[in-house]
Every structure is written in C-alpha cells, then in structure tokens.
Design an enzyme around this catalytic site. Structure first.
Site, short mmCIF file in Angstrom:
data_model
loop_
_atom_site.label_atom_id
_atom_site.label_comp_id
_atom_site.label_asym_id
_atom_site.label_seq_id
_atom_site.Cartn_x
_atom_site.Cartn_y
_atom_site.Cartn_z
CG ASN A 42 11.87 6.97 9.79
OD1 ASN A 42 12.73 7.84 9.69
ND2 ASN A 42 11.92 6.05 10.73
CB VAL A 43 6.56 10.81 9.30
CG1 VAL A 43 5.74 11.70 10.24
CG2 VAL A 43 7.41 11.66 8.36
CG ASN A 45 0.55 8.71 14.46
OD1 ASN A 45 -0.26 8.24 15.24
ND2 ASN A 45 0.40 9.91 13.94
CB ALA A 46 0.92 8.36 19.45
CB SER A 47 -2.01 5.47 15.99
OG SER A 47 -2.64 4.34 15.44
CD GLU A 55 12.41 3.28 2.18
OE1 GLU A 55 11.78 3.83 3.11
OE2 GLU A 55 13.08 2.25 2.33
CB CYS A 93 9.57 -2.22 4.23
SG CYS A 93 8.21 -1.14 3.75
#
Ligand SMILES: O=c1ccn([C@H]2C[C@H](O)[C@@H](CO)O2)c(=O)[nH]1
Ligand SMILES: [Zn+2]
Length: 137
Positions: A42-43, A45-47, A55, A93
C-alpha cells in the site's frame, strides 16, 4: 508448494509499505500465468483518498510488465512494525476485488495469510459474487 512461496513474497512486499497515516501495512504477491510474481504494497498519500492498496499496486505492476492473466494472489496485513503471525487475515477491499476480477476472473485464487503456515484460500468468485466484468459490455 507455491502458496507458501507466494505468501513469502507478500511478506517481503509488505516491508516496503508506505503507510504513515493509517499505520496499517499491507503486502501482496500476484502470480501471473507466465509464472512471474509481482509484488505490491500500500502507498498512502497526504491527500488520504489518493492511497493505493497493495493488491492494486501488484495488479498495475503486473500489467505494466505485460502480464495480462492472473492465477493467484497472496495478501498479508498488520499494523506497521508488527511481525507475523498477524492478528487477522487481510481480505481485499471491494475496489481491489473488482480490479482483480478484470484479469483474474472468478477462478483467481485469493490467499489471505497471517504467516506462511497459517492461511485461508478462496476463489474470487466466492469473494465477489455476481461480479460486473468485461463480458457484460
Ligand atoms: O485490502 C486492503 C485494505 C486496505 N489496504 C490499505 C489501504 C490503506 O493504505 C490502509 C488502511 O486502509 O490499508 C490495502 O492495501 N489493502
Ligand atoms: Zn483495496
């Protein structure tokens, strides 16, 4: 046993998770029909909404490498810093189930693992019944 090897790859992928917001680290390893394995983590983000699941990272890496047919995926997840065995099985998910369907279909083997010896397996058809897929268009 390729299941154990695929879980091992997912555990290695998880080590690269970028998850400073949720602190939940996920790793995935996707087996393509060619025999190649594609890792994903998983990557975030600040957003927050721009985060990508492990996946889907694996799926996009596979497609970018030219792999168009998937056989199996192993997934592991646990709090950042936690070591296997993790406390729960990490199920994909809903969005990832849909994305996996596109090139995996109902027979795709989904292996959710707490560690290399403790896993459950499902078909994607079991996890996403009555899916909307390419054949509907
Ligand atoms: O199946 C899942 C569920 C969640 N996550 C990630 C997204 C986010 O970075 C973090 C918390 O939801 O876990 C995945 O990678 N795969
Ligand atoms: Zn997801």
């Amino acid at each position: 046993m390729y299941r154990t090897e695929l879980i091992h790859e997912a555990l290695k992928a998880r080590e690269n998770a970028y998850c400073p917001y949720s602190h939940y680290a996920v790793g995935a390893a996707l087996l393509g029909k060619s025999g190649s394995v594609y890792r994903g983590c998983n990557v975030e983000n600040a957003s927050y909404g721009a985060a990508n699941c492990a996946e889907r990272t694996a799926v996009y890496s596979a497609v970018a490498a030219g792999e168009k047919k998937f056989v199996a995926i192993a997934i592991v997840g646990g709090l950042e810093g936690a070591q296997p065995p993790f406390s729960q099985f990490a199920f994909p998910c809903g969005v990832c189930r849909q994305v996996l369907w596109e090139l995996g279909g109902e027979k795709l083997l989904v292996i959710v693992a707490r560690d290399e010896d403790n896993y459950q397996e499902y078909t994607l058809g079991e996890l996403l019944p009555e899916a909307f897929g390419p054949e509907k268009l």
